[in-house]
Design an enzyme around this catalytic site. Structure first.
Site, mmCIF file in Angstrom:
data_model
loop_
_atom_site.group_PDB
_atom_site.id
_atom_site.type_symbol
_atom_site.label_atom_id
_atom_site.label_comp_id
_atom_site.label_asym_id
_atom_site.label_seq_id
_atom_site.Cartn_x
_atom_site.Cartn_y
_atom_site.Cartn_z
ATOM 1 N N SER A 194 65.137 43.160 59.360
ATOM 2 C CA SER A 194 64.725 43.596 60.696
ATOM 3 C C SER A 194 65.619 44.742 61.136
ATOM 4 C CB SER A 194 64.841 42.450 61.695
ATOM 5 O OG SER A 194 64.708 42.923 63.030
ATOM 6 N N TYR A 204 68.990 35.045 64.796
ATOM 7 C CA TYR A 204 68.003 35.869 64.088
ATOM 8 C C TYR A 204 68.658 37.105 63.483
ATOM 9 C CZ TYR A 204 63.752 38.586 63.244
ATOM 10 O OH TYR A 204 62.754 39.320 62.658
ATOM 11 N N ALA A 246 71.820 37.586 62.744
ATOM 12 C CA ALA A 246 72.749 37.212 61.675
ATOM 13 C C ALA A 246 72.006 36.986 60.369
ATOM 14 C CB ALA A 246 73.516 35.958 62.068
ATOM 15 N N ASN A 291 58.155 24.502 52.207
ATOM 16 C CA ASN A 291 59.193 24.708 53.212
ATOM 17 C C ASN A 291 60.317 25.470 52.519
ATOM 18 O OD1 ASN A 291 61.288 24.611 55.018
ATOM 19 N ND2 ASN A 291 61.404 22.377 55.130
ATOM 20 N N VAL A 292 60.450 26.741 52.793
ATOM 21 C CA VAL A 292 61.385 27.571 52.032
ATOM 22 C C VAL A 292 62.840 27.170 52.244
ATOM 23 C CG1 VAL A 292 59.822 29.549 51.933
ATOM 24 C CG2 VAL A 292 61.468 29.368 53.832
#
Length: 263
Positions: free
Chosen positions: A158, A170, A172, A78-79
């Protein structure tokens, strides 16, 4: 003269091919169970790398590297959890003795309008996309510096981070990844570690799966190259940025988006 020039060109090509040989390299990839992360694992594996597939979905990560034998290893990670990331990199050091390339492809999104963003969704997206990238960069740098490795780190942002098109949490995080990359790149350059960001546009992954066809077709019309990206489009750029061919590139944001936005 023409013959000499041809020989020189051929020699240059052969040398370039050698620079894309990852036979003695250890590559750690997050988000390896699917999408871009899986494609990145597959392309590095095809070039001879030892590949560590890290994902919260441990069984799916194991499937990604199932055909690699001793060259493949999967870790449950879990990063967004600092201790889990630390353990994952400790596992890599125990198994392979080093890490040469770290690629942060793990990412999630949520569809919320700005005034309605739940606190939990904000924290979850920030945790995986930004904190997770930070934690893996930190452990990767620590391990590279410990063993004197002049390695490469590649983060995934992105195109929305530039255009602002997308859910606020997302966008941010993906803008944050760009800033994180620049800052780390400046600080670790003296160690011979390069840090860059790939900036995909619309790419054929699970995040696009629920988009209605009419929306998809409208989006494709805005892309000069006339299609959405494929995970392997991103993987090809990752192998380039990690290679000796990119030895003088660091702190950069490289758009791979078919021309849908110029950054």
């Amino acid at each position: 003269m023409m013959s000499s020039g041809s020989a020189s060109s051929a020699e240059g090509y052969d040398e370039s091919e050698k620079k894309m040989d990852y036979a003695d390299k250890v590559v750690f990839v997050t988000g390896a169970a699917q999408g871009m992360g899986k494609a990145i694992c597959q392309r590095f594996a095809a070039l001879g790398a030892k590949v560590v597939a890290a994902d919260i979905k441990a069984e799916a990560a194991a499937e990604t590297v199932a055909d690699l034998g001793d060259r493949g290893h999967a870790v449950a990670c879990n990063v967004a959890d600092a201790e889990a990331v630390r353990k994952a990199f400790a596992d890599v050091e125990t198994r392979f003795g080093r890490v040469d390339v770290v690629i942060n492809a793990a990412g999630i999104g949520a569809v919320d309008s700005f005034p309605d963003v739940p606190d939990d969704n904000w924290n979850r997206v920030i945790g995986v996309n930004l904190t997770g990238t930070f934690l893996c960069c930190r452990e990767g740098v620590r391990l590279m510096q410990k063993h004197g490795v002049k390695g490469a780190i590649i983060n995934i942002s992105s195109t929305g981070a530039v255009t602002g098109e997308g859910p606020v949490h997302y966008i941010a995080t993906k803008a944050g990844v760009m800033g994180l990359t620049r800052s780390i790149a400046r600080e670790v350059a003296a160690s011979g570690i390069r840090v860059n960001t790939i900036v995909p546009g619309a790419t054929n992954t699970a995040m696009l799966a629920g988009i209605p066809d009419e929306w998809m077709q409208a989006m494709i019309k805005t892309i000069p190259l006339g299609r959405v990206g494929e995970p392997d489009d991103i993987a090809r750029v990752a192998t380039f940025l990690a290679s000796e061919d990119a030895v003088y590139i660091t702190g950069q944001n490289l758009a791979v988006n078919g021309g849908m936005a110029f950054i």
